[in-house]
Design an enzyme around this catalytic site. Sequence first.
Site, PDB file in Angstrom:
ATOM      1  N   HIS A  15      -4.760 -10.682  -2.618  1.00 24.85           N
ATOM      2  CA  HIS A  15      -5.819 -10.387  -3.576  1.00 24.85           C
ATOM      3  C   HIS A  15      -5.821 -10.589  -4.953  1.00 24.85           C
ATOM      4  CE1 HIS A  15      -2.885  -7.141  -4.292  1.00 24.85           C
ATOM      5  NE2 HIS A  15      -2.928  -6.424  -3.242  1.00 24.85           N
ATOM      6  N   ASP A  67      -7.706  -6.478   2.551  1.00 28.07           N
ATOM      7  CA  ASP A  67      -6.960  -5.366   1.818  1.00 28.07           C
ATOM      8  C   ASP A  67      -7.759  -4.004   2.337  1.00 28.07           C
ATOM      9  OD1 ASP A  67      -5.246  -3.792   0.526  1.00 28.07           O
ATOM     10  OD2 ASP A  67      -5.937  -4.286  -1.301  1.00 28.07           O
ATOM     11  N   HIS A  84      -8.898   5.603   3.383  1.00 26.00           N
ATOM     12  CA  HIS A  84      -8.667   6.766   2.754  1.00 26.00           C
ATOM     13  C   HIS A  84      -9.750   7.814   3.310  1.00 26.00           C
ATOM     14  CE1 HIS A  84      -5.352   5.336   0.068  1.00 26.00           C
ATOM     15  NE2 HIS A  84      -6.433   4.425  -0.206  1.00 26.00           N
TER      16      HIS A  84
END
Lengths: 324, 432
Positions: free
Chosen positions: B235, B308, B312
Amino acid sequence: MTSSSAYLGKDLVGLQDLSADQIRAILDTAEPFKEISERAIKKVPVLRGKTIVNLFFEPSTRTRISFEFAEKRLSADTVNVQSTGSSVQKGETLVDTARNLEAMRIDMVVIRHSASGAARFLADRIASNVINAGDGRHEHPTQALLDMLTIRDKLGRLDGVRVCIVGDILHSRVARSNIWGLTRLGGEVAVCGPRTLLPTDVEELGVHVFSRIEEAIEWADVLNVLRLQLERMQAGFIPSLREYNRVFGITRERLERAPRDLLILHPGPMNRGVEIDSDVADGPHSVILDQVTNGVAVRMAVLYLLAGGVPERAEAAKRAGEGD
Amino acid sequence: MPKPILLRGGRVIDPSQGIDGVQDVLLAEGVVVGVDREISPPEGTEIVPVNGLVVCPGLIDLHVHLREPGFEHKETIASGARAAVAGGFTAVCAMPNTDPPIDDPASVGFVYAEGVRVGLARVYPVGAVSVGMRGERLTEVGEMVDAGAVAITDDGLPVADAGLMRLALEYTQTFGIPVASHCEERSLSRGGSMNEGAVSTRLGLMGIPNAAEDVMIARDLLLAELTGGRLHIQHVSTRGGVAMIREAKARGIAVTAEATPHHFTLTEEAVDGYRTDAKMNPPLRTAEDVAAVRAGIADGTLDVIATDHAPHHYDEKEQAFDEAPFGIVGLETALGLAVTELVEKGVITLPQLVERMSTAPARAFRLPGGTLRPGSPADVTVFDPSAEWTVEPEAFLSRSRNTPFGGWRLRGRALYTIVGGRVVWNGTESRP
């Protein structure tokens, strides 16, 4: 139940969100409210029947007491909720805390929180009016309003006034709110402090930057001296408080070399002998205690306006309490 | 064994063979049988007309967090694999920062076996660099490779000790796997929650400067040069990082690098309003950095587009900005963002998109796939590059909805995802 002010909207989260007219309305409304605190019976029924929760997730004495006096002098019913440590450590989230309070039908929440954005977060999620009493490093709007009211009282204007904020700008919500408020009303703002305590690209907030306090003193009409917290030294931002005082401390010697009389503000609590020497703090140019007095009036004005009051009627609203 | 499949009349793009044209693709017995004009299929073949659609080797995501074991309320290997195939991915590489971390052969074996059991996208485990991801001692890399690990990384907890990073880049050479590095010098990023600059100053949030990433990219490039090990930089978000990687490649250093859709699409301004769905690490940077990342993707300095994917739970993101965790989901929006933001805006061509999302990732981690050569695994993605759709987080197959792209109109969507010759995504539902 919850009011939305024609002047301010539902909440006071920050001065960045306010127009020059809105800020002026708060300052103008504060003027008549000053007198209430001078009366023998310091109470008017402006907020009678309103319930306000002072929700403090960070320790605070001065701001909390100032809000509480403002609320009580306007006859609101108040509850203080203090919690050291974050809401997370308590096991309850900020939003749950707020919703629980709201379920008890409160009208306003005054919030102090260590996280930047906490006041906005709350304001977006509950119907009650939310007043930011300091969120992290973001804003502390009522502090800046009382600073501005004090400067306007003493100098008669804000337009064109040169104010230098001195010290730990990086961690300061007071600095940010002052920058937004003063620049919006035509003031010129500078910051001065060690480079380690100035935020990146601070110039983009529309301020001058002075790296030496001597240059700042030569430029300014007003110095707003921020508290230098001991933990900044522990975190290594400055090598020692002693050196800080030598390089950036506001001393009488430095002020004597100023080309004009400077007004000295400090949001408190002071570290005497660190960011400001006692003979300055207690000297003729200091308006530090006027700030404290004005703090109550400014907070009354904010409460009054958010509750639906209008600036032109503040005088009448205040008189309604006479003879109570 | 499933029936043979003939994908008839699609635009076949296979950068590994230099193919870009209308052809048929025949899949049988789990492998690609051939790519040709007007293939006559054997009896019993399921014929799928794909006119107007792109047929390419299956997309591969080198960087996902599937959260299992330990954080199953965010994602599981099963839900992550469903999200993957819905996004057109036939294979994903699962990061080891679970609880416990994937740092020994048994835990690598668990992730691998669970991926096989679920039977959707291929799930390749990535092992930890250090035991417990504590940054002290190397893991048993060889045994993890035997159990299915395809790379090692301490992603999320970057290897602070340069000596340990050197050892990792040396030791992995025996096993032919790369060391993937989340480049972050934590003494420069500590306490930060977004990019350092005018926006963080305005919002009163502590910043993470570009230098926190650049310092570590520089270190790791030097260590790759010193050791001859294979380095994969995760990233990349900074213009400085892109420039250093470009220069290192020119010097012949064995480095590959990835860019995420959010870093090539959004700037730090997305954080305004304290939007926790725009909080990720590395943070969203400035327009200059976005331009540099795009240029890096265009010229191949950044070989790979990886998501990535960092799920959550809603409650975890529903907090004050400083208190919310880093990361966003990406599997179900990556293809659409790549088509919309890169292809439609003229940054890269469709064949380059396939290269960055399939061929190059396969090469970087030496994975099967990334090609439609006869005999290679029948992992194929069929997508409509002009299909316009709206991102609806509520409809995600991932367990989490933390995306800043909700409500965005995107072009480009997977209609068939085929793994091992089986259609595991048909444009509306996943099935093993």
